[in-house]
Design a protein around this motif. Structure first.
Motif, mmCIF file in Angstrom:
data_model
loop_
_atom_site.group_PDB
_atom_site.id
_atom_site.type_symbol
_atom_site.label_atom_id
_atom_site.label_comp_id
_atom_site.label_asym_id
_atom_site.label_seq_id
_atom_site.Cartn_x
_atom_site.Cartn_y
_atom_site.Cartn_z
ATOM 1 N N LEU A 74 5.304 35.998 69.725
ATOM 2 C CA LEU A 74 4.156 36.906 69.810
ATOM 3 C C LEU A 74 4.059 37.815 68.592
ATOM 4 N N ASN A 75 2.956 38.530 68.506
ATOM 5 C CA ASN A 75 2.747 39.486 67.423
ATOM 6 C C ASN A 75 3.873 40.518 67.419
ATOM 7 N N GLU A 76 4.440 40.767 66.256
ATOM 8 C CA GLU A 76 5.639 41.594 66.162
ATOM 9 C C GLU A 76 5.412 43.031 66.624
ATOM 10 N N TYR A 77 4.252 43.629 66.315
ATOM 11 C CA TYR A 77 4.026 45.017 66.702
ATOM 12 C C TYR A 77 3.589 45.134 68.159
ATOM 13 N N GLN A 78 2.905 44.135 68.652
ATOM 14 C CA GLN A 78 2.591 44.100 70.081
ATOM 15 C C GLN A 78 3.884 43.978 70.886
ATOM 16 N N PHE A 79 4.796 43.159 70.397
ATOM 17 C CA PHE A 79 6.098 43.026 71.065
ATOM 18 C C PHE A 79 6.859 44.342 71.054
ATOM 19 N N ILE A 80 6.984 44.984 69.875
ATOM 20 C CA ILE A 80 7.769 46.219 69.763
ATOM 21 C C ILE A 80 7.186 47.308 70.655
ATOM 22 N N TYR A 81 5.865 47.444 70.651
ATOM 23 C CA TYR A 81 5.207 48.454 71.485
ATOM 24 C C TYR A 81 5.575 48.250 72.953
ATOM 25 N N THR A 82 5.446 47.015 73.437
ATOM 26 C CA THR A 82 5.692 46.728 74.851
ATOM 27 C C THR A 82 7.174 46.822 75.180
ATOM 28 N N PHE A 83 8.021 46.383 74.258
ATOM 29 C CA PHE A 83 9.465 46.414 74.459
ATOM 30 C C PHE A 83 9.963 47.851 74.578
ATOM 31 N N TYR A 84 9.440 48.726 73.737
ATOM 32 C CA TYR A 84 9.752 50.162 73.814
ATOM 33 C C TYR A 84 9.541 50.670 75.239
ATOM 34 N N ILE A 85 8.345 50.410 75.756
ATOM 35 C CA ILE A 85 7.971 50.941 77.069
ATOM 36 C C ILE A 85 8.814 50.312 78.171
ATOM 37 N N ALA A 86 9.085 49.023 78.062
ATOM 38 C CA ALA A 86 9.897 48.346 79.069
ATOM 39 C C ALA A 86 11.301 48.939 79.132
ATOM 40 N N ILE A 87 11.871 49.281 77.989
ATOM 41 C CA ILE A 87 13.200 49.899 77.951
ATOM 42 C C ILE A 87 13.190 51.213 78.735
ATOM 43 N N PHE A 88 12.138 51.996 78.568
ATOM 44 C CA PHE A 88 12.056 53.285 79.248
ATOM 45 C C PHE A 88 11.838 53.134 80.755
ATOM 46 N N GLN A 89 11.192 52.042 81.161
ATOM 47 C CA GLN A 89 10.762 51.919 82.553
ATOM 48 C C GLN A 89 11.707 51.109 83.429
ATOM 49 N N ARG A 90 12.426 50.160 82.872
ATOM 50 C CA ARG A 90 13.297 49.307 83.689
ATOM 51 C C ARG A 90 14.510 50.094 84.200
ATOM 52 N N PRO A 91 14.876 49.925 85.460
ATOM 53 C CA PRO A 91 16.045 50.645 85.995
ATOM 54 C C PRO A 91 17.350 50.287 85.295
ATOM 55 N N ASP A 92 17.492 49.016 84.864
ATOM 56 C CA ASP A 92 18.769 48.603 84.276
ATOM 57 C C ASP A 92 18.882 48.894 82.782
ATOM 58 N N THR A 93 17.891 49.569 82.209
ATOM 59 C CA THR A 93 17.988 49.959 80.799
ATOM 60 C C THR A 93 17.920 51.478 80.626
ATOM 61 N N GLN A 94 18.090 52.210 81.715
ATOM 62 C CA GLN A 94 18.084 53.670 81.612
ATOM 63 C C GLN A 94 19.274 54.130 80.771
ATOM 64 N N GLY A 95 19.006 55.007 79.816
ATOM 65 C CA GLY A 95 20.050 55.489 78.931
ATOM 66 C C GLY A 95 20.200 54.679 77.668
ATOM 67 N N ILE A 96 19.608 53.471 77.643
ATOM 68 C CA ILE A 96 19.641 52.662 76.426
ATOM 69 C C ILE A 96 18.840 53.367 75.337
ATOM 70 N N ILE A 97 19.359 53.357 74.126
ATOM 71 C CA ILE A 97 18.720 54.055 73.007
ATOM 72 C C ILE A 97 17.761 53.125 72.269
#
Length: 700
Positions: free
Chosen positions: A137-160
């Motif tokens: 996929l588009n690299e910036y579309q991926f990074i944008y969505t990946f950022y948000i997923a890290i913040f929202q997923r329960p198993d990635t809480q605290g990940i930097i």
């Protein structure tokens, strides 16, 4: 020959020594286990060299081999995967195109991609899905969505996640500095070290350092340019990007922690942001935040010297006329949206979409915030809605002056098109100032706080002492290597890095000492606010006209004992602030020690501590500090990060009708002055190239 080389090296060292170096702060860390370290390292690899592929990276191999469609059973919501595949087969945003979440089609694709990330049943599936998306996929579309997923997923809480100015350096750095980095890269180093130093380019410890200025009057005009150090601050713009990543306008609250207070959070963030901006305007001798009308010319020009890696940013000239004949429908929508809200207020209630809202209830703030953000919760009880009919999105588009693009995937960039750059455009503050005026109109329908509600029986603040408040500019360094194309060998070795060194506003640590006499022993909550003392014309301003301009600095709980209590609160412990983010290279070093920076793991969405205070003036600019103490209720909180469940901004969350209610024993106002020390203009700390040379010829 050896002598020449040595002399050249000495010259280079002397030139570098004459240029200032950045300050450093002590980083507070926390210990993490081996599993966390392994996950953290996997996540970080996605943020390196966003525009390029390293075929040796693990994620690339995983992404190439992962059979996404055949793995649908690995997702807890199969319907979300099917909806994503329908869009993907019809054609997603191609690679190397500009991505903006405000584009209708890109928004639809991004929401579908997020759902796939979010509903991955475990971290391993999430990682494989991210690897697949990073490859395809588009690299910036991926990074944008990946950022948000890290913040929202329960198993990635605290990940930097790395600071966005490291991931997208071109959105935080003017083209002048980026082009310098490109040129150094293309010519494989510094050809003339003396000339390079004159233009603010030096080499230190195998890294190239670029001394960068803020935009000048060419971008802003003679007045707004005074605020460039604030509106272009990388930490402040990252703060805004973090806020959006945590509370995206397109996300329903089924993913959110503040389900019942989402609209209130949105209001409080923007109220505080504009109040802070207003304090900075006062320090620089500027007046009130200007207003605009959809029907009249937009007088605020903006000429950014910014560029994506493909297209330069669109400029907006002064006296810009929104093409009424072209945007008739959009202008009518904005006008109707504003008038509809006022009609709701006049009726005193709202009834639609299976909701009934009483505007006299303080809880209605959640609806009002949802209304102006136009998020899914506004229509949560009805059919899915079209996000494109959003007041924010349409307003941003009209004010950005971006011409229509007739190419399928082309988005012409403007500052308002991206959360990374929105704060740079002065019209941003005018737009959200316009929106907040409707909030203030709504607030007038709320019952003001009574004397009894604000009173704390048996508790009196006798005195408040504040250390001398001093601000200054010091240098900050951030990595822009992600914005420079590198060879495969350079990607693997990661030797030379490209760093920007820029003066940023900072302040000396200070302590607020509160002397309290208490006749009771109880848990109490303290709040510290900073607000204007005088208006933009120099006249004293009443609390009735000023309550919305206070910035909340601190919020903490303290146990009062019977008798005299001396409470010392350091600025380094203030509730709403965090230190600067740590570079990705340093994060890896901490991981090797089984540690991560605590602020980046737990308080990533807090405001930059260095911008806690407005700039002030050399002679001291007057403000007022307001301290308020009230009983701790001990009720269940909406989130563990909160002190209690009082409204955000309490007691300045409602109009002040009777100022005597705010002169009670449990309140204290203290006049303070903010003093600025050192070099007044940031550019004077930088390259000699920007400072006019003095005439060395003696006059006769």
């Amino acid at each position: 020959m050896k002598t020449v080389v040595v002399l050249a090296a000495l010259v280079a060292l002397s030139l570098a020594a004459n240029l200032p170096t950045p300050s450093h702060h002590e980083v507070e860390t926390k210990a993490v286990d081996a599993e966390f370290v392994a996950r953290q390292k996997k996540v970080l690899t996605f943020f390196k060299h966003v525009e390029q592929f390293d075929h040796e990276e693990e994620w690339y191999k995983v992404g190439k081999e992962y059979e996404f469609e055949a793995s649908i059973d690995n997702y807890t919501n199969k319907k979300a995967v099917e909806e994503f595949l329908v869009l993907y087969r019809s054609g997603f945003l191609p690679k190397f195109e500009v991505f903006s979440i405000f584009d209708e089609r890109m928004l639809e694709e991004t929401v579908a991609l997020f759902n796939v990330f979010y509903y991955a049943k475990d971290f391993e599936t999430f990682y494989k899905t991210a690897a697949w998306a990073r490859v395809h996929l588009n690299e910036y579309q991926f990074i944008y969505t990946f950022y948000i997923a890290i913040f929202q997923r329960p198993d990635t809480q605290g990940i930097i996640v790395p600071a966005p100015y490291e991931v997208y350096p071109e959105f935080f750095t003017n083209t002048e500095t980026m082009f310098k980095a490109f040129r150094v890269k293309m010519q494989d180093g510094l050809l003339d070290e003396k000339l390079a130093s004159h233009h603010g380019i030096v080499k230190e410890n195998n890294n190239y350092i670029f001394y960068a200025n803020y935009s000048s009057y060419w971008t802003y005009g003679p007045e707004e340019q005074r605020l460039a150090y604030f509106t272009e601050d990388v930490g402040m713009n990252a703060y805004y990007y973090y806020f959006h990543s945590y509370f995206p306008f397109w996300m329903s609250s089924e993913h959110k922690i503040f389900k019942e207070r989402r609209g209130e959070v949105w209001w409080f963030y923007y109220q505080q942001l504009l109040a802070r901006y207003y304090l900075e305007r006062l320090s620089n001798g500027l007046g009130e935040i200007p207003e605009f009308s959809w029907e009249k010319p937009i007088r605020t020009s903006y000429t950014p010297f910014m560029s994506t890696l493909y297209y330069p940013f669109i400029q907006r000239n002064g006296e810009y006329h929104i093409p009424v004949e072209k945007y008739t429908e959009e202008i009518q929508f904005l006008d109707t949206y504003e008038k509809t809200f006022v009609q709701y207020l006049q009726r005193g209630h709202f009834k639609a979409y299976n909701q009934e809202i009483d505007f006299r209830s303080s809880k209605s703030i959640n609806f009002v915030g949802n209304y102006w953000q136009s998020n899914p919760d506004l229509y949560s009880n009805t059919e899915p809605r079209n996000f494109w009919r959003s007041y924010e999105i349409i307003a941003r588009h009209l004010l950005s002056a971006v011409p229509e693009s007739y190419e399928k995937h082309a988005v012409l960039p403007s500052a308002l098109n991206f959360y990374q750059t929105s704060l740079r455009d002065p019209i941003f503050y005018q737009l959200y100032g316009k929106i907040l005026k409707y909030f203030l109109l709504y607030k007038e329908y709320l019952q003001p706080y009574t004397h009894e509600k604000l009173h704390y029986v048996g508790v009196k603040i006798n005195d408040v002492h504040v250390d001398r408040l001093v601000t200054f500019f010091d240098f900050f360094e951030y990595d822009i290597t992600n914005g420079v194309y590198r060879s495969n060998n350079e990607i693997k070795t990661g030797t030379e890095r490209y760093l920007v060194r820029q003066p940023r506003l900072n302040h000396k640590p200070f302590t607020v000492t509160i002397d309290v006499k208490s006749d009771v022993e109880s848990e109490a909550v303290f709040k510290i606010f900073l607000g204007p003392k005088y208006d933009s014309k120099g006249f004293p301003i009443t609390l009735q006209d000023n309550w919305m301009n206070f910035v909340e600095l601190d919020w903490f709980k303290h146990k009062l004992t019977n008798g005299q209590n001396k409470i010392e609160r350091s600025s380094e412990d203030f509730f709403y602030y965090k230190d600067d983010s740590v570079p990705m290279t340093e994060i890896y070093k901490y991981l090797e020690q089984g540690k991560v920076p605590k602020d980046m793991s737990e308080d990533f969405d807090s405001a930059p501590a260095r911008l806690m205070l407005p700039k002030g003036t050399e002679g001291g600019f007057p403000y007022q500090l307001f301290v308020f103490v009230y009983p701790y209720q001990g009720e269940a909180k909406a989130h563990e990060s909160l002190i209690d469940n009082t409204p955000f901004g309490y007691p300045f969350d409602r109009p002040v009708w009777d100022e005597t209610y705010f002169k009670q024993p449990n309140m204290f106002s203290e006049d303070v002055f903010v003093y600025f020390e050192g070099t007044h203009f940031p550019y004077q700390m930088n390259n000699p190239f920007y400072v006019p040379l003095k005439n060395q010829v003696p006059k006769h």
